[in-house]
Design a protein around this motif. Structure first.
Motif, PDB file in Angstrom:
ATOM      1  N   ILE A 290      52.819  49.174  28.194  1.00  0.00           N
ATOM      2  CA  ILE A 290      54.254  49.366  27.961  1.00  0.00           C
ATOM      3  C   ILE A 290      55.057  49.413  29.262  1.00  0.00           C
ATOM      4  O   ILE A 290      56.089  48.742  29.369  1.00  0.00           O
ATOM      5  N   PRO A 291      54.645  50.173  30.291  1.00  0.00           N
ATOM      6  CA  PRO A 291      55.462  50.176  31.516  1.00  0.00           C
ATOM      7  C   PRO A 291      55.566  48.804  32.176  1.00  0.00           C
ATOM      8  O   PRO A 291      56.628  48.431  32.685  1.00  0.00           O
ATOM      9  N   TYR A 292      54.483  48.035  32.169  1.00  0.00           N
ATOM     10  CA  TYR A 292      54.514  46.713  32.791  1.00  0.00           C
ATOM     11  C   TYR A 292      55.428  45.762  32.038  1.00  0.00           C
ATOM     12  O   TYR A 292      56.188  45.000  32.643  1.00  0.00           O
ATOM     13  N   VAL A 293      55.373  45.804  30.731  1.00  0.00           N
ATOM     14  CA  VAL A 293      56.212  44.927  29.917  1.00  0.00           C
ATOM     15  C   VAL A 293      57.681  45.309  30.078  1.00  0.00           C
ATOM     16  O   VAL A 293      58.551  44.438  30.208  1.00  0.00           O
ATOM     17  N   THR A 294      57.957  46.599  30.098  1.00  0.00           N
ATOM     18  CA  THR A 294      59.337  47.054  30.266  1.00  0.00           C
ATOM     19  C   THR A 294      59.897  46.617  31.608  1.00  0.00           C
ATOM     20  O   THR A 294      61.039  46.136  31.700  1.00  0.00           O
ATOM     21  N   LEU A 295      59.115  46.767  32.657  1.00  0.00           N
ATOM     22  CA  LEU A 295      59.558  46.332  33.975  1.00  0.00           C
ATOM     23  C   LEU A 295      59.787  44.822  34.015  1.00  0.00           C
ATOM     24  O   LEU A 295      60.781  44.348  34.570  1.00  0.00           O
TER      25      LEU A 295
END
Length: 100
Positions: free
Chosen positions: A42-47
């Motif tokens: 999730i953090p990678y996709v959001t970034l």
């Protein structure tokens, strides 16, 4: 002015619920491997979702942004650090903007 306060209050409640609900709903560690995998990315996709459009549209030409994107992907793929990748991308954009 009351609409503005209503918007701020709604934003406050939504932000509070997003942060508190996982703490209250999940008492045990998550053991499902698929859920863990989903939460891991999730953090990678959001970034990526936040930065990708900016890379292409904040330069004077989309070609410079695209060239910086390609260079950034190649350098990140070779396990370079974030600082080196960002400096290289900035230099690519400056060079391409100067040439074009």
């Amino acid at each position: 002015m009351s609409n503005l306060m209503m918007y701020v209050a709604t934003m406050t409640v939504v932000t509070y619920l997003i942060r508190v609900l996982p703490l209250t709903l999940f008492n045990k560690p998550i053991t499902n491997i698929y859920v863990q995998s989903f939460l891991y990315y999730i953090p990678y996709v959001t970034l990526a979702v936040m930065t990708f459009p900016t890379i292409l549209y904040e330069t004077n030409s989309q070609l410079a942004g695209f060239a910086a994107l390609i260079v950034g992907i190649m350098l990140a793929w070779k396990d370079n650090g974030l600082f080196q990748v960002s400096i290289a991308c900035c230099l690519v954009v400056l060079t391409m903007e100067y040439i074009i």
